[in-house]
Design a protein around this motif. Sequence first.
Motif, PDB file in Angstrom:
ATOM      1  N   ARG A   1       0.912  -1.319   0.014  1.00 19.93           N
ATOM      2  CA  ARG A   1       0.038   0.122  -0.058  1.00 19.93           C
ATOM      3  C   ARG A   1       0.809   1.327  -0.140  1.00 19.93           C
ATOM      4  O   ARG A   1       0.502   2.207  -0.865  1.00 19.93           O
ATOM      5  N   LYS A   2       1.971   1.023   0.787  1.00 20.18           N
ATOM      6  CA  LYS A   2       3.089   2.540   0.871  1.00 20.18           C
ATOM      7  C   LYS A   2       3.382   2.510  -0.509  1.00 20.18           C
ATOM      8  O   LYS A   2       3.571   3.787  -1.001  1.00 20.18           O
ATOM      9  N   GLN A   3       3.836   1.525  -1.127  1.00 15.56           N
ATOM     10  CA  GLN A   3       4.395   1.675  -2.489  1.00 15.56           C
ATOM     11  C   GLN A   3       3.384   2.002  -3.493  1.00 15.56           C
ATOM     12  O   GLN A   3       3.896   2.894  -4.369  1.00 15.56           O
TER      13      GLN A   3
ATOM     14  N   THR B   1       1.596   6.411  -7.129  1.00 16.70           N
ATOM     15  CA  THR B   1       0.420   7.362  -7.444  1.00 16.70           C
ATOM     16  C   THR B   1       0.955   8.642  -7.277  1.00 16.70           C
ATOM     17  O   THR B   1       0.631   9.510  -8.320  1.00 16.70           O
ATOM     18  N   ASN B   2       1.558   9.098  -6.395  1.00 21.59           N
ATOM     19  CA  ASN B   2       2.075  10.648  -6.308  1.00 21.59           C
ATOM     20  C   ASN B   2       3.023  10.845  -7.271  1.00 21.59           C
ATOM     21  O   ASN B   2       3.084  11.965  -8.106  1.00 21.59           O
ATOM     22  N   LYS B   3       3.959  10.162  -7.575  1.00 13.23           N
ATOM     23  CA  LYS B   3       4.981  10.261  -8.720  1.00 13.23           C
ATOM     24  C   LYS B   3       4.255  10.353 -10.073  1.00 13.23           C
ATOM     25  O   LYS B   3       4.644  11.423 -10.944  1.00 13.23           O
ATOM     26  N   ILE B   4       3.297   9.728 -10.253  1.00 14.49           N
ATOM     27  CA  ILE B   4       2.481   9.862 -11.528  1.00 14.49           C
ATOM     28  C   ILE B   4       1.681  10.961 -11.681  1.00 14.49           C
ATOM     29  O   ILE B   4       1.824  11.762 -12.708  1.00 14.49           O
TER      30      ILE B   4
ATOM     31  N   LEU C   1       2.934   0.064 -11.296  1.00 14.68           N
ATOM     32  CA  LEU C   1       1.681   0.166 -10.562  1.00 14.68           C
ATOM     33  C   LEU C   1       0.791  -0.948 -10.720  1.00 14.68           C
ATOM     34  O   LEU C   1       0.222  -1.410  -9.663  1.00 14.68           O
ATOM     35  N   GLU C   2       0.524  -1.289 -12.083  1.00 18.31           N
ATOM     36  CA  GLU C   2      -0.257  -2.556 -12.146  1.00 18.31           C
ATOM     37  C   GLU C   2       0.252  -3.812 -11.556  1.00 18.31           C
ATOM     38  O   GLU C   2      -0.621  -4.539 -11.034  1.00 18.31           O
TER      39      GLU C   2
END
Length: 544
Positions: free
Chosen positions: A104-106, A111-114, A181-182
């Motif tokens: 979840r942390k990763q 997601t923030n980087k995207i 992410l996928e």
Amino acid sequence: MKRLMLFTLLLLGTTCFLSAQVEKKVQAKIDQVIVYPIGAQLEYIADFQAQAGPMTLVIPNLIPYIDQENIRVVSDHNFSIVNVQVSTDYLKENPKSDEIKQLRKQIEELTNKIEDEELMIKLNRDKIDFLNQNKQLSGKNDPISPENFKQMNQIYGSNLEALTLDIQKRDRTVKKYREELEKLHNQMATLTRTPSAPSGVLTLTIQAKANKSSKLSFSVYTSFASWYPSYDIKFVGFDKPLEITYYANIKQQTEVDWDQVSILLSTAQPQLSAQIPTLYPYFLSFIGYGSGGGAVSSMNRAAAVKGEKVTPTFDFIQEFTSDGDDEIAIIEEPVTSRFSQMEIVKEYKVAARQTIPSSPKPMLISYGETKVDASFEYQAVPKLSDKVYLIAKIHDWKKAELASGVAKLFMENSYVGESRLNTGQYQDTLQLSFGVDHNVIVKRERVENYSEKTIIGSNRRENASYKITVRNNKSYPINIVVYDQIPISKVGEISVDGVDVNGGKLNKESGKVEWNLNLNSNEMKVVTLKYTLKYPKDKQINHY
């Protein structure tokens, strides 16, 4: 009055005992696993601080569904065991919870980087739109000197190029992030999809002698594990022994990962219950035979006598009819593992500690290497194939401690295929095929000038002749066995006469012909096969 005082004293004594008894949670780890063809024995160890007097030790996070009959607890000299209880914890936390939190942390970080990259892409595109708009407005109201035009064009071009390249770079970065992410989402789905299995809990009541560090060990049996052997067998030369590497295919689904455990492989069929088996009378009787031959096993005799058809779980079923009307099935005992129950029990120690996760997929572990002497010959069946095969014959294969299983075969460093070992064949020699050798040639031809058909009276006579040519193109002499056959008649009107096998060995019952030939380097030999068939002229036969 005396009874009241006695009851009060007993109540006070029980209360004092219970209040003095200490309960301690102890974490145990798996130290060694003995894996059987079906089942495994897990040996746990634990350290704890003993306190003099009665204690209760609660040991959680064990494999689920422990059979209390198959548990054995060993204490050190500082305490004695008063009681052993096994239970199941259905409310334990998912053992993968730490991994889920990390995922979840990763996912959040990625997601923030995207989002950051997509924001920069939007800002760069807005800048390009701004440059395009200013380019169109410039010069509409006031004329632009050539020098100003050149300066504006340089500014526009350099900015546009830098912004476009930056957008392209960030698009590629976003694509890479989305692929990662996928994968994280898929892993998360796998972990959360599988419900958390319950865990076993062992509760021990002990009596400790002194306050000191103590050790506890116990073993439990599970049927949710197994192993079977496989092998890599390498041919390295005609004058050298075969090299064999032994592998154990271990599968365990105990819901607990075996982390850095010592592995002992056993061929035993375990019966770990403390209850001694009962010895019943052993009655001798004749084995029943039917017209088709064969014996009926005792476990299915009742069904056979009643005429019921038995469907066992094994490969060979042969049916025949007895003297009566009952239909009888010949039954071989089902095979529960790849190791014969008649074999001497063997144990193999895996050198290094292993980590084996709980999974339906077997894990391959090497547990030994050896060299075994073998003889080599070439074999060919030119009637069916024009290929010549290299065959290894292991004459003393039992010393190599081979069990039935799959063997991967290698010619030096080249993989040639797989062969299934059947050590239950009860033969002194085990044969392995190492595939085709294209430097040895075999050819089977029909000799036309001898092969002819004639009619004599009411019968047709058909002469058959075949020439088999063998050539050794290798740089050293070889031995080759060539197989062919003479047809066999089961009909009185068809006869096979004039058989000539040209020095070969003929098995009259099967019709099999065998030539054992020695060929020097670049030598060629020819053998012939002849026979004559006679059958009614108005009929045809399946001769080819």
